[in-house]
Design a protein around this motif. Structure first.
Motif, PDB file in Angstrom:
ATOM      1  N   SER A 236       0.827  -1.202   0.000  1.00 54.17           N
ATOM      2  CA  SER A 236       0.000   0.000   0.000  1.00 54.17           C
ATOM      3  C   SER A 236       0.862   1.253   0.000  1.00 54.17           C
ATOM      4  O   SER A 236       2.070   1.218   0.223  1.00 54.17           O
ATOM      5  CB  SER A 236      -0.918  -0.014   1.218  1.00 54.17           C
TER       6      SER A 236
ATOM      7  N   CYS B  83       2.658   8.088   7.409  1.00 57.12           N
ATOM      8  CA  CYS B  83       2.692   6.760   6.785  1.00 57.12           C
ATOM      9  C   CYS B  83       3.353   5.747   7.715  1.00 57.12           C
ATOM     10  O   CYS B  83       2.828   4.644   7.920  1.00 57.12           O
ATOM     11  CB  CYS B  83       3.459   6.813   5.462  1.00 57.12           C
TER      12      CYS B  83
ATOM     13  N   GLU C 117     -12.675   3.711  12.162  1.00 62.85           N
ATOM     14  CA  GLU C 117     -12.222   3.561  10.790  1.00 62.85           C
ATOM     15  C   GLU C 117     -12.980   2.435  10.091  1.00 62.85           C
ATOM     16  O   GLU C 117     -13.406   2.569   8.938  1.00 62.85           O
ATOM     17  CB  GLU C 117     -10.719   3.256  10.761  1.00 62.85           C
TER      18      GLU C 117
ATOM     19  N   SER D 233     -14.108   5.634   1.131  1.00 62.71           N
ATOM     20  CA  SER D 233     -12.862   5.158   0.536  1.00 62.71           C
ATOM     21  C   SER D 233     -11.728   5.355   1.537  1.00 62.71           C
ATOM     22  O   SER D 233     -11.915   5.982   2.591  1.00 62.71           O
ATOM     23  CB  SER D 233     -12.560   5.955  -0.736  1.00 62.71           C
ATOM     24  N   GLY D 234     -10.562   4.802   1.209  1.00 61.34           N
ATOM     25  CA  GLY D 234      -9.417   4.925   2.098  1.00 61.34           C
ATOM     26  C   GLY D 234      -9.089   6.376   2.415  1.00 61.34           C
ATOM     27  O   GLY D 234      -8.851   6.746   3.559  1.00 61.34           O
ATOM     28  N   TRP D 235      -9.093   7.214   1.360  1.00 64.36           N
ATOM     29  CA  TRP D 235      -8.764   8.624   1.565  1.00 64.36           C
ATOM     30  C   TRP D 235      -9.808   9.325   2.418  1.00 64.36           C
ATOM     31  O   TRP D 235      -9.473  10.107   3.294  1.00 64.36           O
ATOM     32  CB  TRP D 235      -8.661   9.347   0.219  1.00 64.36           C
ATOM     33  N   GLN D 236     -11.106   9.023   2.111  1.00 65.96           N
ATOM     34  CA  GLN D 236     -12.175   9.667   2.889  1.00 65.96           C
ATOM     35  C   GLN D 236     -12.050   9.295   4.358  1.00 65.96           C
ATOM     36  O   GLN D 236     -12.179  10.146   5.235  1.00 65.96           O
ATOM     37  CB  GLN D 236     -13.536   9.213   2.364  1.00 65.96           C
ATOM     38  N   THR D 237     -11.771   8.008   4.619  1.00 66.12           N
ATOM     39  CA  THR D 237     -11.623   7.568   5.997  1.00 66.12           C
ATOM     40  C   THR D 237     -10.496   8.332   6.673  1.00 66.12           C
ATOM     41  O   THR D 237     -10.620   8.800   7.798  1.00 66.12           O
ATOM     42  CB  THR D 237     -11.316   6.060   6.057  1.00 66.12           C
ATOM     43  N   PHE D 238      -9.377   8.490   5.940  1.00 65.94           N
ATOM     44  CA  PHE D 238      -8.245   9.191   6.527  1.00 65.94           C
ATOM     45  C   PHE D 238      -8.591  10.643   6.850  1.00 65.94           C
ATOM     46  O   PHE D 238      -8.390  11.110   7.967  1.00 65.94           O
ATOM     47  CB  PHE D 238      -7.043   9.129   5.583  1.00 65.94           C
ATOM     48  N   TRP D 239      -9.163  11.352   5.851  1.00 63.51           N
ATOM     49  CA  TRP D 239      -9.417  12.788   6.050  1.00 63.51           C
ATOM     50  C   TRP D 239     -10.520  13.059   7.057  1.00 63.51           C
ATOM     51  O   TRP D 239     -10.449  14.003   7.832  1.00 63.51           O
ATOM     52  CB  TRP D 239      -9.770  13.468   4.715  1.00 63.51           C
TER      53      TRP D 239
END
Lengths: 285, 290
Positions: A23, B91, B182, B191-197
């Motif tokens: 990832s 990260c 999460e 989505s992954g990005w939405q979850t992050f932001w």
């Protein structure tokens, strides 16, 4: 590791699939670490291997190099010892007592983390010089601080103040006051309470902090180079010797001594981790 | 703590109380004396030294071309290094807090490495890889890229010193908040990005901010590693800390202290922000405890 080797021998698409499964965070982490840290470390080792082993040994154990290790380690040890005692007392005072401006004093502890080492170097050199605010008190006794080994020690103490305080403080905070009171009420003297009840649980924290302080002092450059006179066999420390070798364009000499220093910091890092693991076991028990 | 203290005052005889007060006074004044001698006086002197030639001298130093160029370079290095270290820190923190894999503790130790490597050794490591005679030297030369003695080298040195801070501060927060929210977001179709932001970032923001402050402070003050990788040409590759060093060696101590005042003010700002953040982080926890 095994996945990459087996897929390479098998077929290329499999390797691609494995690659696409990694990832984004992994890619960034590995790339950043490689570019800034891991590849440069490997390069330093590679460069030092290009020096033949007898030559490596000759440079690493030359009289100047030996004297800089000696000066670096003994002075850093003294600085760490001072901070071991003073830092533990400071943590104690900050956790157990209330007094005016306590919060300010608590915040001041972190100054060495925030103040650039070059700034610390020039101001320590001035304040501890023979005509400076502090140095002038010692001058009448014939004690010079700036531009001597004492100055190196002062700089090393300065930059490593926060370590012991910041590792011992949280452990002391967690410690139950009732425990001490129980010891007291069972007839233990003040000293017994201190040695038998208070000290054991905070020893791992003290050792962790002291080793961190020592590691930091061993590697320190900015403040020491400005406070010391940097004369070989007197107050020249190993990192400054590496810098001087670079300036003289003696890259082999610089690389060898830097490799020795790097190996020592790796050893210290392992020691710190062991002390921390020990502290962890204490808090679990 | 306060009720405990009261209890002991009630139960212990007055004589013992007096002895306790005495130890307290001695210990507090000892610690204050030590910190004043080692930390406070030298820091206060920065401000005195900057005005040793009067206010006009101070202003003259801060408006000199060399100083403004050095300030520009430092700001530029910080502007490059800090965002890269933030992305890396996030990260690395995610990888360590959310994934279980062999060598996890090893990775954690590797991230901590820059704390214990001498900045001079760090600088020399970069030179051994990216320098003209370095391992990658011939390759870089064939592409006509110069890193050492130019700005990219300074940026790399700045990144190296401040690398661990963000990850160090974010990992414990990520571990504490857990994965429930999460996972909930993901099952609701984010989505992954939405979850992050929307989910992760808001809950780690204070820890992240704390790490950013620390890495910025370190980036501004980086000296040893930059001294190795920079050619230290005044006005071109001289950062603020190299300027302080250079001015001091050229017996322009007033100029050196004037530049130091700027760095010391930034340091004071760092401590202030830290203090505010620590209260912010501490409040929800203590509320939970009540």
């Amino acid at each position: 590791m095994t996945a990459s080797t087996s897929s390479r021998s098998a077929s290329f698409p499999a390797f691609g699939r494995w690659l696409s499964r990694i990832s984004f965070p992994w890619v960034v982490t590995i790339a950043h670490l490689s570019i800034v840290l891991l590849l440069p470390i490997a390069a330093l080792f590679l460069r030092s291997f290009s020096v033949s082993p007898p030559e490596f040994w000759r440079i690493a154990t030359s009289p100047v190099a030996l004297s800089t290790y000696n000066i670096t380690f003994t002075t850093a040890l003294v600085a760490a010892a001072i901070n071991c005692v003073a830092g533990t007392l400071t943590a104690w005072v900050l956790v157990r007592y209330d007094f005016p401006f306590k919060r300010v004093l608590d915040a001041v502890i972190d100054l060495p983390f925030a103040l650039p080492t070059a700034v610390a170097g020039i101001t320590l050199a001035t304040v501890y010089s023979q005509t400076g605010w502090v140095g002038s008190f010692f001058a009448p006794f014939g004690i010079r601080i700036s531009f001597t080994r004492l100055g190196v020690a002062v700089a090393m103490v300065f930059i490593s103040v926060p370590f012991v305080v910041r590792t011992v403080q949280p452990v002391l905070q967690e410690l139950d006051v009732a425990l001490e009171e129980a010891a007291w009420s069972l007839g233990a003297s003040k000293w017994q309470t201190f040695w038998r009840v208070l000290l054991p649980p905070i020893i791992p924290a003290i050792l962790t902090g002291t080793t961190q302080a020592f590691a930091r002092a061993v590697g320190e450059f900015g403040s020491v180079v400005l406070v010391a006179a940097n004369i070989p066999f007197q107050d020249l420390i190993a990192p400054v010797l590496v810098f001087q070798r670079i300036e003289q364009n003696d890259m082999a000499g610089a690389t060898v001594i830097a490799t020795v220093l790097l190996l020592i910091s790796l050893g210290l890092l392992i020691a710190i981790n062991l002390f921390q693991a020990w502290g962890q076991r204490y808090s679990d028990a | 703590m306060t009720p405990n203290l009261k209890l002991s005052q009630q139960t212990t005889p007055a004589k013992r109380d007096g002895a306790r007060d005495w130890t307290k006074i001695v210990l507090i004044s000892g610690v204050v004396f030590y910190l004043a001698l080692v930390l406070l006086l030298p820091t206060i002197y920065v401000f005195i030294g900057a005005f040793s030639n009067g206010f006009r001298g101070f202003v003259a130093s801060l408006t000199s071309r060399d100083f403004t160029q050095a300030l520009r370079l430092t700001v530029l290095a910080v502007a490059v290094a800090v965002p890269l270290n933030i992305v890396f820190g996030l990260c690395a923190a995610w990888v360590i807090a959310r994934r279980r894999f062999p060598g996890r503790t090893l990775l954690l130790s590797i991230i901590d490495l820059p704390f214990s490597i001498s900045p001079i050794v760090g600088g020399l490591m970069l030179v051994s890889l990216y320098g003209r005679n370095g391992v990658l030297g011939p390759l870089l030369q064939s592409w006509d890229i110069r890193i050492i003695f130019t700005f990219p080298g300074i940026a790399l040195a700045t990144i190296l010193g401040g690398m661990p801070f963000v990850a160090r501060e974010v990992i414990p927060v990520l571990e504490e908040i857990g994965t429930e929210e999460e996972e909930a977001a993901k099952t609701l179709g984010a989505s992954g990005w939405q979850t992050f932001w929307r989910v992760t970032l808001p809950s780690i923001r204070w820890g992240l901010f704390y790490g950013v402050i620390l890495t910025t402070a370190r980036a501004m003050g980086e000296f040893g590693a930059i001294a190795v990788v920079s050619s230290n040409i005044i006005g071109r590759t001289q950062t603020l800390t190299l300027y302080v060093d250079g001015a001091y060696r050229n017996y322009d101590s007033q100029g050196a202290f004037a530049a130091s005042v700027v760095l010391a003010c930034l340091a004071a700002l760092t401590l202030l922000l830290k203090e505010i953040l620590e209260r912010r982080i501490a409040t929800p926890r203590s509320r939970k405890a009540e």
